[in-house]
Structure formats: structure tokens, C-alpha cells
Design a protein around this motif. Structure first.
Motif, short mmCIF file in Angstrom:
data_model
loop_
_atom_site.label_atom_id
_atom_site.label_comp_id
_atom_site.label_asym_id
_atom_site.label_seq_id
_atom_site.Cartn_x
_atom_site.Cartn_y
_atom_site.Cartn_z
N LEU A 263 0.82 -1.20 0.00
CA LEU A 263 0.00 0.00 0.00
C LEU A 263 0.86 1.26 0.00
CD1 LEU A 263 -2.87 -0.97 2.49
CD2 LEU A 263 -3.05 -0.66 0.00
N ALA A 264 1.95 1.24 0.79
CA ALA A 264 2.85 2.40 0.82
C ALA A 264 3.52 2.60 -0.53
CB ALA A 264 3.90 2.20 1.92
N SER B 260 3.71 5.53 -5.72
CA SER B 260 3.58 5.50 -7.19
C SER B 260 2.51 6.47 -7.65
CB SER B 260 3.26 4.08 -7.66
OG SER B 260 4.29 3.18 -7.32
N LEU B 261 1.39 6.51 -6.94
CA LEU B 261 0.32 7.45 -7.29
C LEU B 261 0.78 8.89 -7.12
CD1 LEU B 261 -2.79 5.66 -5.72
CD2 LEU B 261 -2.25 5.87 -8.15
N LEU B 262 1.52 9.15 -6.05
CA LEU B 262 2.05 10.49 -5.83
C LEU B 262 3.00 10.88 -6.96
CD1 LEU B 262 2.44 12.99 -4.05
CD2 LEU B 262 4.23 11.73 -2.82
N ALA B 263 3.87 9.95 -7.35
CA ALA B 263 4.80 10.21 -8.45
C ALA B 263 4.06 10.49 -9.75
CB ALA B 263 5.76 9.03 -8.61
N ALA B 264 3.01 9.70 -10.01
CA ALA B 264 2.23 9.90 -11.24
C ALA B 264 1.55 11.27 -11.22
CB ALA B 264 1.20 8.79 -11.38
N MET C 58 13.58 4.38 0.19
CA MET C 58 14.16 4.24 -1.15
C MET C 58 13.20 4.76 -2.21
SD MET C 58 16.16 3.51 -3.59
CE MET C 58 17.63 2.80 -2.88
N ASP C 59 11.90 4.45 -2.06
CA ASP C 59 10.91 4.98 -3.00
C ASP C 59 10.92 6.51 -2.97
OD1 ASP C 59 10.15 2.43 -3.69
OD2 ASP C 59 8.45 2.35 -2.33
N PRO D 78 18.18 -9.42 -3.84
CA PRO D 78 17.10 -9.79 -2.92
C PRO D 78 17.15 -8.99 -1.63
CG PRO D 78 18.13 -11.74 -3.84
CD PRO D 78 18.99 -10.58 -4.24
N ARG D 79 15.97 -8.58 -1.17
CA ARG D 79 15.87 -7.77 0.03
C ARG D 79 14.73 -8.28 0.89
NH1 ARG D 79 18.98 -3.25 -0.48
NH2 ARG D 79 19.91 -3.07 -2.57
N SER D 80 14.79 -7.90 2.15
CA SER D 80 13.70 -8.21 3.06
C SER D 80 12.51 -7.31 2.75
CB SER D 80 14.15 -8.00 4.51
OG SER D 80 14.40 -6.62 4.74
N LEU D 81 11.38 -7.57 3.41
CA LEU D 81 10.20 -6.73 3.19
C LEU D 81 10.49 -5.28 3.54
CD1 LEU D 81 7.33 -8.99 4.59
CD2 LEU D 81 7.74 -8.38 2.21
#
Length: 297
Positions: A8-9, A14-18, A94-95, A146-149
Motif C-alpha cells: 500500500l505504501a 507510485s500514485l504520488l509520483a504519477a 528508497m521509494d 534480494p531484500r527483506s520486506l
């Protein structure tokens, strides 16, 4: 529950970026007549007082873009400073790092009115483009580790355990993993020197093709089985993680070498860019009258 919150985050970011991208495109389209005008004719354009680099909107673009580019460094603070661990997941930061790293330079492009003219403006603009390009390359590499959640890079032993766990789950679901191209090659040890940067990049790109082939084989097995097809929604994400982690294990040295080289170049280039930007701001402040009259960056 945790994975759902992370998704969700990521979706909200992504919506904010768009939304931001759409707004910037609308601004660029609204000022298209001015931006397409020859530089010598722009002072006579009705939008010149607003859209020139020293204009009302031009300075807003400069301030917002510079602020975002400095905020971009907050990801490094979150990653390095342990007391910030409660400030949010590393993946979300990171996002945000990617978002500010793209929106900030886009605002600077609007500030320059797509035509930087002074030597310092051209240097700032060129440095920014190089940093953005290295950031895009880094995001390509980052997505293959590969990364953790939460976004933490997994150590090799954790990856081995994850592979064994995902393999057991997939086999328990009734999937024949014999379609995979043998066991993953452990890329650790062997006494060989680390491969060069270009050689590592070529190896990773070839590995991407192998990963796609292995996933297609697993997907065809699942979708081709009347028993497994109803559970494809649960099995296929596990299959995607399995093949990705198998590739990481096989390309461990190449990926770690790429990440190390990229971090070195990207951080020093970003530092150089910030120094140039600060120098540009100081000169603009000191010689503000000349800057305002010339409208140059």
C-alpha cells in the motif's frame, strides 16, 4: 499484514509520483510557446517575467527542485543512522529517494527554461543529468538484489535459506522444479578475482534472460496443470522470488561488485553536484542584479 502495508505504501508513492509527473507535464505544455521560442526572442514573450530562470515561477522551480535534491540525501541518513530506524521502512525511504531524485531535477529543468546559458548553469545542468543517469542504473542493479520486506539487503546465508524455503513450498504445492536449469551456481569463493565493471554488467544482463526463461518454464508448468492453475495466484509469486534469488546466488560476486562500484561513483558525483549547486546559489545571490537582468542560469 506487513507485506500488505508495504504494498500500500509503495502504491501510494507510485500514485504520488504519477500525480507530480502529470502536474509537471501540464506546466511544460502550458509554457510550450515560451520554451520553444529562440533564446534571443524570449525577453519579448509575455510569459518571460514568469518562466525565465529568474522569473516568479522560475525561482519557485529552482527553490523546490533544490530542496528536493537535498531531501534526496535523507535516504542515506535513514540507512546510516540507527536511531532513524523507527522513522519508516527502508524500502519506503528508497521509494522517496527515487521520487525526489527524479522530480527535483525535473523542476531544475523547468527552472532553466530548457536552455541553461551560463558556464556554471551548464555545468550544474550536465552534472545533474549524469547523477540522474547513474541513479537510474543503480535502480536497475538495486532491483536485482534480494531484500527483506523492509528493504534491507539480504546476506548470502539468508538467501540460501530463502531459496530452500521457497523451493520446499513450491514442491509441497505439487510443482515439479525439474524444469529449472539445474541448481544455482554459488557465486562465492572459488579464489577468482572479482570481474570488471563491464564484465559484471554483461553477466547480470545475461542472467536476466536466464531468470525470465526459468520463470516462464515454471509458469507454463503451473498454468498447464488443471490442479495447479487455481492456485497460480499463490504459487507464481513464490516462483518469481525463487528464480530471482537463484540468480542472485549465482551472480553474487558480480552484483556485489556492481553495487560497490555504483555506490562509489554515484555518491561522489552527487556530492560534486551539490557543491556546484551551492556555488551557483551563492553567485546568484551575490550578483543577483546581473542574474535578474540576464535571466540566465
Amino acid at each position: 499484514m506487513k507485506a500488505e502495508k508495504i504494498r500500500l505504501a509503495s502504491r501510494a508513492m507510485s500514485l504520488l509520483a504519477a500525480g507530480i509527473a502529470g502536474g509537471l507535464i501540464l506546466i511544460a505544455v502550458a509554457g510550450l510557446g515560451y520554451y520553444r521560442s529562440p533564446v534571443a526572442e524570449r525577453p519579448f514573450h509575455p510569459d518571460h517575467p514568469f518562466l525565465r530562470p529568474s522569473g516568479r515561477l522560475g525561482l519557485v522551480f529552482a527553490a523546490a527542485g533544490t530542496g528536493l535534491m537535498f531531501l534526496n540525501l535523507s535516504y542515506l541518513a535513514r540507512k546510516r543512522l540507527g536511531f532513524l530506524a523507527r522513522a519508516g521502512r527502508l524500502r519506503t525511504w528508497m521509494d522517496f529517494h527515487v521520487l525526489t531524485g527524479l522530480v527535483g531535477p525535473a523542476l531544475i529543468v523547468l527552472h532553466s527554461a530548457f536552455a541553461p546559458r551560463s558556464a556554471l548553469g551548464i555545468l550544474s545542468f550536465s552534472s545533474m543529468l549524469v547523477v540522474v543517469a547513474t541513479g537510474i542504473v543503480g535502480r536497475f542493479i538495486y532491483a536485482r538484489v534480494p531484500r527483506s520486506l523492509e528493504g534491507r539487503e539480504l546476506e548470502i546465508e539468508e538467501v540460501r535459506k530463502a531459496i530452500a524455503h521457497h523451493r520446499a513450498e513450491i514442491e509441497a504445492a505439487g510443482v515439479d522444479l525439474g524444469v529449472l536449469d539445474g541448481p544455482p551456481v554459488d557465486g562465492v569463493g572459488h579464489g577468482d578475482p572479482p570481474p570488471g565493471l563491464l564484465a559484471s554488467l554483461r553477466t547480470v544482463l545475461r542472467g536476466d534472460r536466464r531468470m525470465r526463461d526459468e520463470y516462464r518454464a515454471l509458469r507454463a508448468t503451473v498454468l498447464g496443470s488443471p490442479v495447479l492453475r487455481p492456485r497460480a495466484g499463490a504459487i507464481l509469486p513464490l516462483a518469481a522470488r525463487l528464480v530471482r534469488e537463484r540468480l542472485w546466488l549465482a551472480r553474487y560476486r558480480e552484483l556485489r561488485g556492481l553495487m560497490g562500484s555504483w555506490r562509489f561513483f554515484h555518491r561522489w558525483l552527487a556530492l560534486l553536484l551539490l557543491i556546484v549547486i551551492l556555488f551557483h546559489i551563492v553567485l546568484a545571490w551575490i550578483f543577483g542584479d546581473l542574474w535578474m537582468l540576464g535571466g540566465a542560469t
